[in-house]
Motif scaffolding. Structure first.
Motif, short mmCIF file in Angstrom:
data_model
loop_
_atom_site.label_atom_id
_atom_site.label_comp_id
_atom_site.label_asym_id
_atom_site.label_seq_id
_atom_site.Cartn_x
_atom_site.Cartn_y
_atom_site.Cartn_z
N THR A 65 0.85 -1.19 0.00
CA THR A 65 0.00 0.00 0.00
C THR A 65 0.88 1.24 0.00
O THR A 65 1.80 1.35 0.82
N VAL A 66 0.63 2.16 -0.92
CA VAL A 66 1.37 3.41 -0.98
C VAL A 66 1.08 4.23 0.27
O VAL A 66 -0.09 4.35 0.68
N ILE A 67 2.10 4.79 0.89
CA ILE A 67 1.88 5.57 2.11
C ILE A 67 1.10 6.84 1.81
O ILE A 67 1.14 7.36 0.69
N SER A 68 0.43 7.37 2.81
CA SER A 68 -0.45 8.53 2.61
C SER A 68 0.28 9.73 2.03
O SER A 68 -0.27 10.46 1.20
N ALA A 69 1.52 9.96 2.46
CA ALA A 69 2.26 11.13 1.99
C ALA A 69 2.56 11.06 0.50
O ALA A 69 2.74 12.10 -0.14
N ASP A 70 2.61 9.86 -0.06
CA ASP A 70 2.93 9.71 -1.49
C ASP A 70 1.70 9.52 -2.36
O ASP A 70 1.81 9.50 -3.59
N LEU A 71 0.51 9.38 -1.75
CA LEU A 71 -0.70 9.21 -2.55
C LEU A 71 -0.91 10.33 -3.57
O LEU A 71 -1.30 10.06 -4.71
N PRO A 72 -0.65 11.61 -3.23
CA PRO A 72 -0.86 12.67 -4.22
C PRO A 72 -0.02 12.49 -5.49
O PRO A 72 -0.44 12.91 -6.57
N VAL A 131 9.01 1.18 3.62
CA VAL A 131 9.42 2.00 4.75
C VAL A 131 8.68 1.53 6.00
O VAL A 131 7.72 0.75 5.93
N SER A 132 9.10 2.02 7.13
CA SER A 132 8.45 1.66 8.38
C SER A 132 7.20 2.52 8.59
O SER A 132 7.04 3.57 7.97
N ARG A 133 6.34 2.08 9.48
CA ARG A 133 5.15 2.87 9.81
C ARG A 133 5.56 4.22 10.41
O ARG A 133 4.92 5.23 10.14
N GLU A 134 6.62 4.21 11.20
CA GLU A 134 7.08 5.46 11.80
C GLU A 134 7.53 6.44 10.72
O GLU A 134 7.22 7.64 10.80
N GLU A 164 5.86 10.14 9.83
CA GLU A 164 6.67 11.35 9.81
C GLU A 164 6.56 12.05 8.45
O GLU A 164 6.52 13.28 8.37
N ALA A 165 6.51 11.28 7.36
CA ALA A 165 6.36 11.87 6.03
C ALA A 165 5.03 12.60 5.91
O ALA A 165 4.96 13.69 5.32
N LEU A 166 3.97 12.02 6.47
CA LEU A 166 2.66 12.67 6.44
C LEU A 166 2.68 13.96 7.27
O LEU A 166 2.10 14.97 6.87
N ARG A 167 3.34 13.93 8.41
CA ARG A 167 3.44 15.13 9.23
C ARG A 167 4.14 16.25 8.46
O ARG A 167 3.76 17.43 8.56
N GLU A 197 2.61 19.94 7.56
CA GLU A 197 3.27 21.16 7.98
C GLU A 197 3.41 22.14 6.81
O GLU A 197 3.24 23.34 6.97
N ILE A 198 3.71 21.62 5.62
CA ILE A 198 3.80 22.47 4.44
C ILE A 198 2.46 23.15 4.17
O ILE A 198 2.39 24.37 3.93
#
Length: 318
Positions: A272-279, A295-298, A302-305, A309-310
């Motif tokens: 599953t593609v991580i949330s931060a990379d979905l866009p 990548v790890s869940r952690e 952090e990528a989503l955070r 922030e941006i």
């Protein structure tokens, strides 16, 4: 609030639809979320224009949109660079621009990415369906009459004059996403990843896959080294709910990345593609290549955070 005419569609392009962040909670009724595939670009465009992040925008695919401005307003274009023009002059992206009645907004063609997002200060006034204005073409609801935009359509916004102060608000250049032709997507193991032997998982993580022509808002079909399930397992499983970013593997072994117009699937999900990379999925186009990195869940959190922030910084400007 007063809704006023803001935009007349002169040419709609191959596929221009009204999208927001989608409708959730209706999967049990077979209703997919729809919404912008590149949600980061949509939210950024809205925040630049002074809207709430989830307001409805226009999702413009590849090229072709041409529209006449009908009132004084602020507009912002983000996402893929489809070479926007205002009265024939290049329009800088990821920035709020003033426009006046009679101005012509157009898009010359794809320079990078696949989808651009046009936000209008005051949003797009349409009646929500199941809590969202997003267009679901296959079901025929959301947007204007459940369809893509057509020549002659007129869009309305709520009190666009209240947003005129957003001119010049922009996203820092160093934070603007880069859209190339080679993509690296971060993933987490899928719910059926153990149904694939180690050799298949290793192949998936080490190979490059091509985006095929059979890709749309339902999913991105890939072509590359086939991924075979473990011996003795049936080709498919009982259909179950899927989420955008799920990577399912049908019988031919060629991965499919699920997007926003699919709600169930009967194939195993290897990752599953991580949330931060979905866009990023909204900017991939046929002919591009993609690799995957676990990548790890952690790290995913952090990528989503970082993404949030941006967007928070954009909303605080102006």
């Amino acid at each position: 609030m007063t809704a006023v005419k803001v935009l007349e569609i002169l040419l709609p392009g191959p596929l221009t639809t009204v999208q927001d962040l989608g409708r959730y909670g209706f999967g049990c009724y077979g209703v997919p979320p729809s919404g912008a595939i590149d949600s980061f670009a949509l939210r950024a465009a809205n925040l630049i224009a002074g809207n709430a992040g989830g307001e409805a925008c226009l999702e413009i695919t590849l090229t072709g949109l041409k529209a006449r401005i009908l009132t004084d307003l602020i507009l912002a274009v983000t996402g893929g660079d489809l070479q926007p023009r205002l009265n024939g002059h290049p329009l800088s992206m990821w920035e709020g621009h003033p426009a006046k009645p009679g101005d012509i907004l157009s898009f010359k063609g794809t320079k990078s990415g696949c989808r651009a997002y046009l936000s209008l200060g005051g949003g797009i006034s349409l009646e929500p369906v199941l809590g969202s204005r997003s267009t679901n073409i296959s079901s025929g609801f959301g947007g204007p009459e459940g369809r893509a935009l057509r020549k002659g359509d007129v869009l309305y916004s709520e009190s666009p004059h209240l947003h005129l102060g957003r001119a010049g608000v922009s996203l820092d250049k160093v934070r603007i996403p880069h859209y190339g032709q080679e993509w690296s997507l971060r993933v987490l193991p899928g719910p059926q990843h153990e149904d694939f032997p180690r050799t298949a998982m290793g192949l998936f993580m080490s190979s490059s896959y091509a985006v095929t022509q059979q890709s749309d808002r339902t999913g991105i079909r890939l072509s590359g080294p086939p991924l075979h399930r473990s011996t003795g397992l049936a080709e498919s499983i009982i259909s179950e709910g899927v989420v955008p970013g799920a990577i399912q593997v049908p019988g031919d072994g060629q991965p499919i990345i699920i997007l926003v117009e699919t709600i169930t699937g009967g194939y195993r999900k290897i990752a599953t593609v991580i949330s931060a990379d979905l866009p990023l999925l909204g900017q991939m186009k046929p002919g591009d290549s993609v690799t995957f990195m676990e990548v790890s869940r952690e790290a995913a959190i952090e990528a989503l955070r970082s993404c949030e922030e941006i967007l928070r910084s954009v909303g605080e400007r102006g």
